[in-house]
Design a protein around this motif. Structure first.
Motif, short mmCIF file in Angstrom:
data_model
loop_
_atom_site.label_atom_id
_atom_site.label_comp_id
_atom_site.label_asym_id
_atom_site.label_seq_id
_atom_site.Cartn_x
_atom_site.Cartn_y
_atom_site.Cartn_z
N MET A 1 0.84 -1.21 0.00
CA MET A 1 0.00 0.00 0.00
C MET A 1 0.87 1.25 0.00
SD MET A 1 -2.90 -1.22 2.75
CE MET A 1 -3.60 0.43 2.87
N PHE A 2 1.96 1.23 0.75
CA PHE A 2 2.87 2.38 0.79
C PHE A 2 3.50 2.62 -0.57
CE2 PHE A 2 7.21 4.04 2.04
CZ PHE A 2 6.78 5.32 2.34
N MET A 3 3.90 1.54 -1.24
CA MET A 3 4.50 1.65 -2.57
C MET A 3 3.51 2.26 -3.56
SD MET A 3 7.63 0.95 -3.07
CE MET A 3 9.00 0.26 -2.16
N TYR A 4 2.26 1.83 -3.49
CA TYR A 4 1.26 2.38 -4.40
C TYR A 4 0.94 3.83 -4.07
CZ TYR A 4 0.37 -1.78 -7.14
OH TYR A 4 0.51 -2.81 -8.02
N PHE A 5 0.99 4.18 -2.79
CA PHE A 5 0.79 5.57 -2.41
C PHE A 5 1.87 6.45 -3.04
CE2 PHE A 5 2.36 8.97 0.37
CZ PHE A 5 1.26 9.82 0.35
N ILE A 6 3.13 6.02 -2.95
CA ILE A 6 4.23 6.80 -3.52
C ILE A 6 4.07 6.91 -5.03
CG2 ILE A 6 6.72 6.85 -3.91
CD1 ILE A 6 7.09 5.50 -1.24
N THR A 7 3.65 5.81 -5.67
CA THR A 7 3.46 5.82 -7.13
C THR A 7 2.36 6.79 -7.53
OG1 THR A 7 4.12 3.49 -7.24
CG2 THR A 7 2.95 4.39 -9.14
N ILE A 8 1.22 6.71 -6.87
CA ILE A 8 0.09 7.61 -7.18
C ILE A 8 0.47 9.05 -6.90
CG2 ILE A 8 -2.27 8.22 -6.53
CD1 ILE A 8 -2.71 5.21 -5.95
N LYS A 9 1.17 9.28 -5.79
CA LYS A 9 1.62 10.63 -5.44
C LYS A 9 2.50 11.20 -6.54
CE LYS A 9 2.29 14.05 -2.44
NZ LYS A 9 1.22 14.89 -1.89
N GLY A 10 3.40 10.37 -7.06
CA GLY A 10 4.30 10.82 -8.12
C GLY A 10 3.57 11.14 -9.42
N LYS A 11 2.53 10.37 -9.72
CA LYS A 11 1.77 10.62 -10.95
C LYS A 11 0.93 11.89 -10.83
CE LYS A 11 1.56 5.84 -12.58
NZ LYS A 11 0.70 4.67 -12.88
N LEU A 12 0.37 12.11 -9.64
CA LEU A 12 -0.46 13.31 -9.43
C LEU A 12 0.38 14.57 -9.24
CD1 LEU A 12 -3.19 11.88 -7.00
CD2 LEU A 12 -3.38 12.27 -9.47
#
Length: 372
Positions: free
Chosen positions: A220-231
């Motif tokens: 979940m943390f990894m996906y949070f960082i990924t989504i944060k980077g895309k946004l």
């Protein structure tokens, strides 16, 4: 879903798939950040290594289960690479790295390995029991992790101080992003440790279930960082503050006080007569160039003579300007964001936050009360 069914789910192929996706996502994201085509590559590459170390830390035990060795736990001797990389990442945003002083932190890794190795030897020789071995390792982990935690806090506070002393906007420096990265890391490490304590000292949670829960949190943390980077892709383009001054609040000599007072008066005059605060993204260096002073002198003058940092000074003027603009009937056609830009703010969020901090109410509330 009751506890029994939940544990069955955690042992299912679906849970394992989610774990694999988290690891794959972490590796892909690391490669992307490593190759991100920006000038400030040092910070991005340290961040990339930080993410890879997280993948290593959380997925490695799954691989090591296939290895039949009494010294599997030595793997965890490299667990402290991750907080060290986080320390260096934050440091790289405001000063030159590598810093020799912080490079010494890597020498703590062999000490960590030695402690784990000795405890394993004591257990394998029957000198200590398995429970005593768990207590020793958990206690040691708390001690060394709290040490690194203190250093991470110190680096973040230094970074925050330098930002507020030199910039009028935090848009391109990522204070919020760095805090989210840190607290996210703190959560998954604390969650993992809590699960290990529960599984080792009670029968309510087996070690396999605890491990899977921990890795799901990591995913979940990894996906949070990924989504944060895309946004918010600007988090990989953060402004480096290496050349910006950082000062304490006290002048070193009595004779300096008079000069700093003169400089502070020049700064006030520049803000009030020329409305220099309306310049987009104005920095302490811009002010220093305008009044022909050194940036560190200007920063110290603001801190010691005006009792605030540069960020507070500029945004205070911007709030007062925005209040005046709201009361100007000729500008009734302007929206709130239009007023924010006219006053010098770089975004609506920055405007609302600063306005609420200085007045205790939102811009809309202020305008409504002022009109009625």
């Amino acid at each position: 879903m009751d506890l029994e069914n939940f544990q069955l789910f955690l042992k299912s192929d679906m849970a394992q798939t989610l774990i694999n996706l988290g690891a794959i996502q972490g590796v892909i994201l690391s490669v992307i950040i490593w190759n991100y085509p920006q000038q400030h590559k040092i910070a991005n590459r340290i961040l990339s290594l930080f993410l890879l170390s997280l993948v290593y830390l959380y997925v490695g035990p799954q691989v090591l289960e296939l290895v039949d060795s009494p010294f599997q736990r030595l793997y965890f001797g490299f667990r402290m690479v991750t907080p060290i990389l986080l320390i260096l990442y934050i440091q790289s945003l405001y000063k030159k790295v590598p810093d020799k002083k912080f490079s010494l932190l890597f020498f703590l890794i062999p000490i960590d390995i030695l402690v784990i190795y000795l405890s394993l030897k004591l257990r394998s020789n029957g000198i200590i029991s398995s429970l005593q071995w768990v207590i020793i390792n958990q206690s040691w982990f708390i001690i060394i992790f709290l040490f690194y935690l203190k250093l991470i806090f110190k680096q973040f506070n230094n970074y925050k101080t330098k930002v507020l002393q030199n910039l009028s906007s935090t848009h391109q420096v990522g204070l919020r992003w760095v805090s989210q990265l840190f607290f996210g890391f703190l959560f998954i490490v604390s969650f993992d440790f809590l699960l290990s304590v529960i599984s080792s000292r009670s029968g309510s949670l087996d070690s396999n279930t605890a491990s899977i829960l921990s890795i799901l949190a990591f995913t979940m943390f990894m996906y949070f960082i990924t989504i944060k980077g895309k946004l918010s892709p600007q988090i990989y383009q953060l402004r480096n503050l290496e050349d910006s001054p950082i000062t304490d609040n006290k002048p070193s000599h009595v004779e300096d006080v008079g000069h700093l007072k003169v400089v502070s008066e020049k700064v006030i005059n520049l803000m009030e007569t020329e409305k220099f605060f309306r310049e987009e993204g104005v920095t302490v260096k811009d002010v220093a160039d305008k009044i022909e002073e050194q940036p560190y002198i200007v920063s110290q003058a603001i801190n010691s003579c005006l009792g605030k940092n540069f960020f507070e000074l500029v945004n205070g003027y911007r709030v007062e300007e925005s209040k005046n603009l709201m009361m100007d009937e000729k500008l009734n056609h302007l929206s709130m964001i239009g007023i924010a830009f006219e006053a010098g703010f770089s975004s609506k969020t920055a405007f609302n936050t600063a306005f609420k901090k200085h007045t205790g109410m939102t811009p809309s509330q202020f305008k409504k009360e002022a009109l009625f």
